[in-house]
Design a protein around this motif. Structure first.
Motif, mmCIF file in Angstrom:
data_model
loop_
_atom_site.group_PDB
_atom_site.id
_atom_site.type_symbol
_atom_site.label_atom_id
_atom_site.label_comp_id
_atom_site.label_asym_id
_atom_site.label_seq_id
_atom_site.Cartn_x
_atom_site.Cartn_y
_atom_site.Cartn_z
ATOM 1 N N VAL A 179 -14.417 -2.553 -16.483
ATOM 2 C CA VAL A 179 -15.112 -3.548 -15.464
ATOM 3 C C VAL A 179 -16.675 -3.120 -14.801
ATOM 4 O O VAL A 179 -17.290 -3.875 -14.724
ATOM 5 N N GLN A 180 -16.559 -1.607 -14.491
ATOM 6 C CA GLN A 180 -17.725 -1.236 -14.048
ATOM 7 C C GLN A 180 -18.659 -1.126 -15.142
ATOM 8 O O GLN A 180 -18.607 -0.386 -16.116
ATOM 9 N N ARG A 225 0.724 -1.235 0.087
ATOM 10 C CA ARG A 225 -0.274 0.002 0.010
ATOM 11 C C ARG A 225 0.858 1.219 0.045
ATOM 12 O O ARG A 225 1.976 1.178 0.363
ATOM 13 N N ALA A 226 0.172 2.246 -0.303
ATOM 14 C CA ALA A 226 1.037 3.607 -0.586
ATOM 15 C C ALA A 226 1.540 4.098 0.803
ATOM 16 O O ALA A 226 2.464 4.534 1.004
ATOM 17 N N GLU A 254 -9.682 6.491 -18.808
ATOM 18 C CA GLU A 254 -10.185 5.980 -17.681
ATOM 19 C C GLU A 254 -11.794 6.154 -17.754
ATOM 20 O O GLU A 254 -12.210 6.958 -18.227
ATOM 21 N N GLN A 255 -12.492 5.091 -16.969
ATOM 22 C CA GLN A 255 -13.800 4.998 -17.011
ATOM 23 C C GLN A 255 -14.305 6.443 -16.309
ATOM 24 O O GLN A 255 -15.220 6.894 -17.112
ATOM 25 N N GLY A 261 -10.806 -10.734 -22.908
ATOM 26 C CA GLY A 261 -11.771 -10.322 -21.826
ATOM 27 C C GLY A 261 -12.246 -8.896 -21.986
ATOM 28 O O GLY A 261 -11.542 -8.147 -22.814
ATOM 29 N N LYS A 262 -12.784 -8.523 -20.989
ATOM 30 C CA LYS A 262 -13.399 -7.013 -20.758
ATOM 31 C C LYS A 262 -12.128 -6.160 -20.730
ATOM 32 O O LYS A 262 -11.014 -6.311 -20.049
ATOM 33 N N GLY A 263 -12.162 -5.257 -21.616
ATOM 34 C CA GLY A 263 -11.108 -4.072 -21.509
ATOM 35 C C GLY A 263 -9.771 -4.675 -22.313
ATOM 36 O O GLY A 263 -8.641 -3.852 -22.263
ATOM 37 N N GLU A 264 -9.743 -5.758 -22.680
ATOM 38 C CA GLU A 264 -8.493 -6.204 -23.229
ATOM 39 C C GLU A 264 -8.507 -6.089 -24.670
ATOM 40 O O GLU A 264 -9.062 -6.354 -25.486
#
Lengths: 324, 181
Positions: A273-274, A24-25, A296-297, A119-122
């Protein structure tokens, strides 16, 4: 015994969770103390963590080499060298393709048919053994089979751009919906989404005909800048388009001319994905003209709300698109 | 009456130093989470030791473990912000493979069979990554291989940071199992 295995798996899962959490950051003293307590709780914890750590560090130390290897995979010809040898080595042009295929499994250890799926987004670029290059859009499934007489591709679902290496003796065919798209050497885009077929030609000549003689529909010969749309109900329409626009998805740009919002959303849902839902059927029919840059979405959604009087709100399944 | 034996911690060491030596192994594993090898983690723990040695004695430490981990966490986070990534990208491939293969800092040229073994190992690693489920693979690739932060990876994939951490956890588990032996 079973519980022992399950327990080991749980410890490995926990060790992996710790390693992921420490990336994590922000890592706090609380994280450290909890990690310390977990390690101290059982010797097996340290063993599992060290195992995960060894793999993690190994990837860190040769990340670039692994990336290069993965990139090489994506560009590598899918057909095994054996396939190619067979293709080149087979003599006698009179052998029917069907017969050749029947012989093939006996000659080769590797299957002659290669399947590619995204797949999705690929997005994926594949180089075929004959030098042709295929760009796959998201959620696309495609199989390639090279026989001596023909280069056969089946686009079961999805969208792809084909840059076909010229070979007049070995036509390149794409079967999609119940049509066969046939070319010698050219660049074109085929889209087959739930049986709605679109073929757009950028270069060369492309023939589209029904897959079997008994099937309904006409044969078309498309030239650069033409787009043929065949609906799942069989309605055929021909239009002039800018091929760059139709193939914009390859560079992350979706271009639309009077496309119903529902179709635009369906495209976006293959990229992100969303998932976006439109509850209002009237809104779903709103025609969209313009282009959408796929980055980006959240940015895409913001731009969509500038193009249209819509706003998006989070929902159980993703985003709900509403009228402003 | 009897003086403390040589194996005992010397009397002048403060609670922080004592806690450090008690927890040295755990602290090392903590710091190693973001280093590319154990030797680098040893360097970091040396930094930690120097920091606490400078502190100890001068401060009244109620909770030495908490302070140790606070300092270790700072070192951990700073380490990623430092030049680790760029140095990795610029470094020589053979040097990399030596780290992978031996873990020892050998200066002379590696033998041809070592280079081959390293290449095969990279092949194996790439295959393992290629077989991860799609979303997990994307997350692992962006975060681990391309070096994006979890937040940047989340942004690129349009999912939450929490989701990325879950993908990474699952990827680590999957790869550890796959690459064992």
């Amino acid at each position: 015994m079973t519980s022992m295995v399950t327990n080991n798996e749980q410890v490995m899962a926990d060790a992996s969770a710790w390693l992921a959490r420490l990336q994590r950051a922000e890592v706090t003293e609380g994280d450290g103390l909890a990690f310390d307590a977990w390690l101290a709780a059982a010797p097996a914890h340290g063993v599992a963590y060290k195992r995960a750590l060894a793999v993690w560090q190994e990837f860190e130390s040769c990340a670039d080499e692994v990336l290069a290897e993965l990139a090489a995979d994506a560009a590598r010809p899918p057909a095994r060298s054996g396939t190619r040898r067979w293709v080149i080595g087979a003599g006698g042009s009179a052998i029917a393709a069907g017969l050749a295929v029947a012989i093939l499994p006996g000659l080769l250890a590797q299957p002659a048919t290669q399947t590619y799926a995204t797949g999705k987004g690929e997005h994926r670029k594949i180089a075929l053994a004959d030098g042709s290059v295929v760009d796959l859009n998201a959620e696309t499934r495609l199989t390639v089979r090279f026989t001596r007489a023909e280069r056969q591709v089946v686009l079961a679902d999805g969208q792809a751009i084909f840059d076909v290496a010229h070979n007049k003796d070995r036509p390149f065919t794409v079967a999609a919906a119940d049509r066969i798209v046939r070319v010698v050497g050219t660049q074109f885009d085929v889209r087959n989404r739930q049986g709605d077929l679109t073929v757009t030609v950028a270069a060369g000549k492309v023939q589209v005909r029904p897959a079997s003689a008994s099937a309904s529909g006409h044969a078309f010969l498309l030239t650069p800048g033409q787009r043929l749309e065949i609906g799942r109900t069989g309605v055929e329409s021909l239009a002039a388009v800018d091929p760059e626009e139709a193939m914009g998805w390859r560079s992350g740009r979706l271009v639309y001319r009077a496309e119903p919002l529902a179709n635009v959303v369906a495209d976006l849902n293959r990229q992100f994905v969303q998932q976006i839902e439109i509850s209002d059927p009237e809104l779903a029919k709103t025609p969209i003209t313009g282009f959408i840059v796929l980055d980006e979405q959240s940015a895409v959604m913001a731009r969509l709300s500038l193009m249209l009087p819509v706003r998006s709100i989070p929902s159980d399944r993703g985003l709900l698109l509403l009228r402003k | 009456m009897a003086p403390s034996g040589p194996s005992e911690t010397p009397g002048e060491d403060g609670p922080l130093i004592r806690a450090f030596f008690e927890k040295r192994e755990s602290l090392l594993l903590f710091l190693a989470a973001r280093t590319r090898c154990m030797a680098t983690a040893e360097d970091l723990i040396q930094d930690l030791y120097l920091k606490i040695a400078a502190l100890d004695g001068g401060t009244d430490v109620r909770a030495p473990s908490a302070l140790l981990y606070r300092m270790a966490a700072n070192i951990l986070v700073d380490h990623v912000r430092s030049s680790q990534r760029s140095s990795r990208r610029n470094s020589d491939w053979r040097q990399e493979t030596r780290t992978v293969m031996g873990g020892e800092d050998v200066v002379d040229e590696p033998a041809a069979d070592e280079v081959l073994a390293a290449k095969q190992r990279v092949r194996l690693l790439a295959d393992a990554v290629a077989e991860l489920p799609l979303q997990m693979r994307r997350a692992f690739r962006l975060h681990k291989l391309e070096g994006l932060s979890q937040a940047q990876t989340a942004q690129a994939m349009g999912v939450s940071v929490k989701m990325i951490e879950q993908h990474i956890q699952a990827a680590i588990r999957n790869l550890s199992q796959r690459l064992r032996s």
